[in-house]
Design a protein around this motif. Structure first.
Motif, PDB file in Angstrom:
ATOM      1  N   LYS A   1      -8.319  -5.161  24.172  1.00 17.10           N
ATOM      2  CA  LYS A   1      -8.677  -6.394  23.656  1.00 17.10           C
ATOM      3  C   LYS A   1     -10.359  -6.437  23.593  1.00 17.10           C
ATOM      4  CE  LYS A   1      -7.832 -11.453  24.011  1.00 17.10           C
ATOM      5  NZ  LYS A   1      -7.041 -12.293  24.767  1.00 17.10           N
ATOM      6  N   MET A   2     -10.858  -6.036  24.588  1.00 21.69           N
ATOM      7  CA  MET A   2     -12.335  -6.205  24.908  1.00 21.69           C
ATOM      8  C   MET A   2     -13.019  -5.306  23.990  1.00 21.69           C
ATOM      9  SD  MET A   2     -12.565  -6.320  29.004  1.00 21.69           S
ATOM     10  CE  MET A   2     -14.380  -6.348  28.804  1.00 21.69           C
ATOM     11  N   LYS A   3     -12.295  -4.042  23.600  1.00 19.49           N
ATOM     12  CA  LYS A   3     -13.091  -2.862  22.682  1.00 19.49           C
ATOM     13  C   LYS A   3     -12.969  -3.682  21.363  1.00 19.49           C
ATOM     14  CE  LYS A   3     -11.868   1.007  25.372  1.00 19.49           C
ATOM     15  NZ  LYS A   3     -13.118   1.910  25.615  1.00 19.49           N
ATOM     16  N   SER A   4     -11.994  -4.185  21.002  1.00 17.53           N
ATOM     17  CA  SER A   4     -11.692  -4.815  19.631  1.00 17.53           C
ATOM     18  C   SER A   4     -12.841  -5.910  19.572  1.00 17.53           C
ATOM     19  CB  SER A   4     -10.349  -5.183  19.359  1.00 17.53           C
ATOM     20  OG  SER A   4      -9.149  -4.269  19.520  1.00 17.53           O
ATOM     21  N   ARG A   5     -12.931  -6.715  20.426  1.00 14.37           N
ATOM     22  CA  ARG A   5     -13.773  -7.841  20.428  1.00 14.37           C
ATOM     23  C   ARG A   5     -15.175  -7.517  20.347  1.00 14.37           C
ATOM     24  NH1 ARG A   5     -12.696 -13.895  23.008  1.00 14.37           N
ATOM     25  NH2 ARG A   5     -14.369 -14.902  22.166  1.00 14.37           N
ATOM     26  N   TYR A   6     -15.461  -6.784  21.092  1.00 15.37           N
ATOM     27  CA  TYR A   6     -16.787  -6.575  21.630  1.00 15.37           C
ATOM     28  C   TYR A   6     -17.589  -5.239  21.143  1.00 15.37           C
ATOM     29  CZ  TYR A   6     -16.381 -10.923  24.345  1.00 15.37           C
ATOM     30  OH  TYR A   6     -16.012 -12.117  24.700  1.00 15.37           O
ATOM     31  N   GLY A   7     -16.656  -4.270  20.747  1.00 16.46           N
ATOM     32  CA  GLY A   7     -16.925  -2.851  20.420  1.00 16.46           C
ATOM     33  C   GLY A   7     -16.610  -1.944  21.536  1.00 16.46           C
ATOM     34  N   PHE A   8     -16.589  -0.972  20.899  1.00 20.44           N
ATOM     35  CA  PHE A   8     -15.824   0.281  21.979  1.00 20.44           C
ATOM     36  C   PHE A   8     -16.601   0.387  23.043  1.00 20.44           C
ATOM     37  CE2 PHE A   8     -16.099   4.874  22.944  1.00 20.44           C
ATOM     38  CZ  PHE A   8     -14.688   5.133  23.414  1.00 20.44           C
ATOM     39  N   ASP A   9     -17.950   0.118  23.246  1.00 18.89           N
ATOM     40  CA  ASP A   9     -18.535   0.590  24.407  1.00 18.89           C
ATOM     41  C   ASP A   9     -18.748  -0.698  25.336  1.00 18.89           C
ATOM     42  OD1 ASP A   9     -20.063  -0.840  22.350  1.00 18.89           O
ATOM     43  OD2 ASP A   9     -21.808  -0.253  23.312  1.00 18.89           O
TER      44      ASP A   9
ATOM     45  N   TRP B   1      -0.458   4.408  16.191  1.00 21.44           N
ATOM     46  CA  TRP B   1       0.025   5.693  16.117  1.00 21.44           C
ATOM     47  C   TRP B   1       0.571   6.388  17.372  1.00 21.44           C
ATOM     48  CZ3 TRP B   1       0.990   8.009  11.501  1.00 21.44           C
ATOM     49  CH2 TRP B   1       0.419   7.579  10.256  1.00 21.44           C
ATOM     50  N   LEU B   2       1.205   7.381  17.541  1.00 18.17           N
ATOM     51  CA  LEU B   2       1.795   8.074  18.651  1.00 18.17           C
ATOM     52  C   LEU B   2       1.183   9.489  18.353  1.00 18.17           C
ATOM     53  CD1 LEU B   2       4.929   6.486  19.852  1.00 18.17           C
ATOM     54  CD2 LEU B   2       2.556   6.264  20.552  1.00 18.17           C
TER      55      LEU B   2
ATOM     56  N   GLU C   1       0.835  -1.144   0.032  1.00 16.15           N
ATOM     57  CA  GLU C   1       0.008  -0.172  -0.021  1.00 16.15           C
ATOM     58  C   GLU C   1       0.909   1.290   0.012  1.00 16.15           C
ATOM     59  OE1 GLU C   1      -3.285  -0.185  -0.241  1.00 16.15           O
ATOM     60  OE2 GLU C   1      -3.672  -2.225   0.328  1.00 16.15           O
ATOM     61  N   PRO C   2       0.762   2.041  -1.020  1.00 19.94           N
ATOM     62  CA  PRO C   2       1.690   3.392  -1.137  1.00 19.94           C
ATOM     63  C   PRO C   2       1.394   4.117   0.375  1.00 19.94           C
ATOM     64  CG  PRO C   2       0.282   3.038  -3.109  1.00 19.94           C
ATOM     65  CD  PRO C   2      -0.361   1.873  -1.815  1.00 19.94           C
ATOM     66  N   TYR C   3       2.471   4.689   0.638  1.00 26.12           N
ATOM     67  CA  TYR C   3       2.603   5.175   1.971  1.00 26.12           C
ATOM     68  C   TYR C   3       2.169   7.021   1.821  1.00 26.12           C
ATOM     69  CZ  TYR C   3       4.863   7.523   6.005  1.00 26.12           C
ATOM     70  OH  TYR C   3       4.908   8.274   7.221  1.00 26.12           O
ATOM     71  N   THR C   4       1.177   7.164   2.878  1.00 29.51           N
ATOM     72  CA  THR C   4       0.918   8.673   2.880  1.00 29.51           C
ATOM     73  C   THR C   4       1.038   8.769   4.246  1.00 29.51           C
ATOM     74  OG1 THR C   4      -1.347   8.175   2.875  1.00 29.51           O
ATOM     75  CG2 THR C   4      -0.505   8.831   0.785  1.00 29.51           C
ATOM     76  N   GLU C   5       1.318  10.102   4.797  1.00 32.53           N
ATOM     77  CA  GLU C   5       1.610  10.362   6.107  1.00 32.53           C
ATOM     78  C   GLU C   5       0.081  10.780   6.736  1.00 32.53           C
ATOM     79  OE1 GLU C   5       3.106  10.415   9.284  1.00 32.53           O
ATOM     80  OE2 GLU C   5       4.809  10.513   7.986  1.00 32.53           O
ATOM     81  N   ARG C   6      -0.384  10.462   7.702  1.00 32.76           N
ATOM     82  CA  ARG C   6      -1.609  11.046   8.403  1.00 32.76           C
ATOM     83  C   ARG C   6      -1.215  12.059   9.078  1.00 32.76           C
ATOM     84  NH1 ARG C   6      -5.471   6.969  11.262  1.00 32.76           N
ATOM     85  NH2 ARG C   6      -5.922   6.457   8.989  1.00 32.76           N
ATOM     86  N   LYS C   7      -1.928  13.034   9.013  1.00 43.39           N
ATOM     87  CA  LYS C   7      -1.638  14.569   9.618  1.00 43.39           C
ATOM     88  C   LYS C   7      -2.271  14.519  11.004  1.00 43.39           C
ATOM     89  CE  LYS C   7      -1.752  18.109   7.002  1.00 43.39           C
ATOM     90  NZ  LYS C   7      -2.024  19.130   6.107  1.00 43.39           N
ATOM     91  N   SER C   8      -3.670  14.047  11.103  1.00 35.10           N
ATOM     92  CA  SER C   8      -3.996  14.367  12.437  1.00 35.10           C
ATOM     93  C   SER C   8      -5.408  13.163  12.522  1.00 35.10           C
ATOM     94  CB  SER C   8      -4.505  15.727  12.496  1.00 35.10           C
ATOM     95  OG  SER C   8      -5.495  16.213  11.510  1.00 35.10           O
ATOM     96  N   ILE C   9      -5.730  13.243  13.657  1.00 36.76           N
ATOM     97  CA  ILE C   9      -7.138  12.430  13.985  1.00 36.76           C
ATOM     98  C   ILE C   9      -7.836  13.226  14.917  1.00 36.76           C
ATOM     99  CG2 ILE C   9      -5.896  11.145  15.684  1.00 36.76           C
ATOM    100  CD1 ILE C   9      -7.835   8.750  15.087  1.00 36.76           C
ATOM    101  N   ALA C  10      -9.280  13.575  14.678  1.00 31.20           N
ATOM    102  CA  ALA C  10      -9.991  14.394  15.430  1.00 31.20           C
ATOM    103  C   ALA C  10     -11.355  13.894  15.602  1.00 31.20           C
ATOM    104  CB  ALA C  10      -9.952  15.928  14.657  1.00 31.20           C
ATOM    105  N   THR C  11     -12.097  14.647  16.431  1.00 29.52           N
ATOM    106  CA  THR C  11     -13.702  14.330  16.685  1.00 29.52           C
ATOM    107  C   THR C  11     -14.162  15.606  17.138  1.00 29.52           C
ATOM    108  OG1 THR C  11     -15.172  12.840  17.354  1.00 29.52           O
ATOM    109  CG2 THR C  11     -13.421  13.148  18.946  1.00 29.52           C
TER     110      THR C  11
ATOM    111  N   PHE D   1      -8.081   4.911  21.773  1.00 31.00           N
ATOM    112  CA  PHE D   1      -8.185   3.798  21.365  1.00 31.00           C
ATOM    113  C   PHE D   1      -7.822   3.571  19.654  1.00 31.00           C
ATOM    114  CE2 PHE D   1     -11.152   0.590  19.455  1.00 31.00           C
ATOM    115  CZ  PHE D   1     -10.687  -0.604  19.885  1.00 31.00           C
ATOM    116  N   GLN D   2      -8.461   4.421  18.757  1.00 34.54           N
ATOM    117  CA  GLN D   2      -7.916   4.333  17.558  1.00 34.54           C
ATOM    118  C   GLN D   2      -6.422   4.504  17.284  1.00 34.54           C
ATOM    119  OE1 GLN D   2     -10.470   6.566  15.004  1.00 34.54           O
ATOM    120  NE2 GLN D   2      -9.217   6.226  13.174  1.00 34.54           N
TER     121      GLN D   2
END
Length: 392
Positions: free
Chosen positions: A362-370, A277-278, A233-243, A270-271
């Motif tokens: 592990k719990m979030k990945s398996r059963y969902g974030f909540d 990522w850091l 997969e061609p590499y592109t730098e992610r700049k940010s993550i937000a909500t 969690f994402q």
């Protein structure tokens, strides 16, 4: 046309970065990590001879190798050097995928018509060493799985070429632990029925393997047989993550506002950990009822740990929210992202904290974030889907 896939991996990257700064560290057992209650982020080959491994508690590592020198580490410097290596590789490679802070996949299919693939890759590795001073290993083969396993077998400073007709001969005698996706639990499960080598695993019916270990069984069987059609997969730098969260009714309820912010941080952190990522920059955004919008940010040490990020976000919010006017929107953004193998604060967190985050994720990945949430962030609806990802 036969595929030509290269996996390149910087040798003991953090250690090599420290030795660039201080030549006196050459040839001695070296541990990069936290204090006595921290964990080993990386270690030199001299320390590995004593049984020291990454993610091991530093206290245990020092019992195994008391003469080792411990260095806290500088994640920002490591990121800068990683970026330099990336630029060197991308300048020459037709397709590059940056898999982590210190490893890369290259698709050089068709290059053998103009230039020997192995010779080209070897010259690129020498160029990386010359321009950055960082040693790098590589393996050239027909897919990502075989080339990655080959790099691991060739380290340190290994340069392997594994043609298609030699793939099975190369893989067969190796331990199944060499296969990506085979962790300790899977290894123990298969070992109990006598499956310890890749050859034995490859001869096992895929359907039986799937019944034993679940949906990943067929994928692991394919890897054992040297089958992997995943593209580079061609590499592109992610700049940010937000909500962001817009309130149905403008609010001045401080407890509710802080609870929303805590939930946002937990979701984004969690994402970050899930995608390895850091972040180094935290930004808080607010929008007043009259649509005036303000933001405030601060630089932090690289991390993806909820408790550290929550503290920074709430601190910024306290400074930012001064007008005591009702708010219609709050938002959080993490930027200055870098790839990293470790999923929480790399040098400071304890083994107990590592285990806690691993269990929660592990719990979030398996059963969902909540499935498991902090009480402080419970005001944020688990099904909120307004995460914004920004790339170059």
């Amino acid at each position: 046309m036969k595929r030509a896939i290269v996996h390149m991996d910087l040798d003991t990257f953090f250690v090599s970065c420290e030795r660039l700064n201080n030549s006196q560290l050459e040839g001695i057992p070296l541990i990069i990590g936290g204090g006595d209650r921290g964990v080993v982020a990386s270690c030199s080959y001299e320390a590995r001879r004593f049984g020291v491994r990454s993610a091991m508690p530093t206290s245990m590592a020092l019992k195994l190798c008391p003469q080792a020198k411990v260095i806290k580490g500088d994640m920002e410097r490591y990121s800068q050097l990683s970026h330099t290596v990336t630029e060197v590789i991308q300048e020459k490679s037709p397709i590059t995928e940056k898999a982590s802070i210190d490893e890369f996949y290259l698709d050089i299919t068709g290059m053998d018509r103009f230039y020997g693939c192995y010779q080209w890759t070897n010259e690129l590795a020498q160029r990386v060493l010359k321009e950055t001073g960082l040693p790098i290993s590589f393996a050239l083969s027909v897919n990502k799985t075989v080339s990655k396993i080959g790099t691991g077998e060739g380290k340190p400073k290994g340069h392997l070429d594994i043609p298609e007709d030699q793939v099975r001969a190369f893989l067969n005698p190796l331990s199944i632990q060499k296969i990506p996706m085979v962790g300790d639990v899977t290894f123990q499960t298969l070992s109990r029925i006598g499956i310890r080598t890749i050859q034995t695993l490859s001869e096992m019916p895929a359907e039986v393997l799937q019944r034993m270990i679940g949906k990943n069984g067929v994928e692991i069987w394919k890897k054992a047989n040297g089958i992997d059609n995943n593209p580079v997969e061609p590499y592109t730098e992610r700049k940010s993550i937000a909500t962001e969260h817009t309130f149905v009714q403008d609010t001045i309820d401080m407890a509710h506002l802080k609870s929303i912010l805590c939930g946002m941080v937990e979701k984004l952190a969690f994402q970050l950990r899930s995608e390895e990522w850091l972040t180094s920059t935290v930004v808080v955004k607010i929008r007043y009822a009259n649509f005036d919008t303000e933001t405030k940010q601060c630089k932090i040490a690289y991390t993806s740990a909820d408790h550290l990020l929550t503290q920074k976000v709430l601190g910024l919010f306290e400074v930012l929210y001064q007008r005591r006017m009702r708010l219609r929107l709050v938002g959080v953004r993490f930027s200055g992202l870098v790839r990293g193998t470790y999923q929480i604060d790399l040098f400071e967190d304890t083994q107990e904290m590592l285990s806690l985050y691993a269990a929660m994720d592990k719990m979030k990945s398996r059963y969902g974030f909540d499935a498991v949430m902090r009480c402080a962030g419970a005001a944020l609806k688990p099904n909120m889907k307004d995460v914004i990802l920004k790339r170059n």
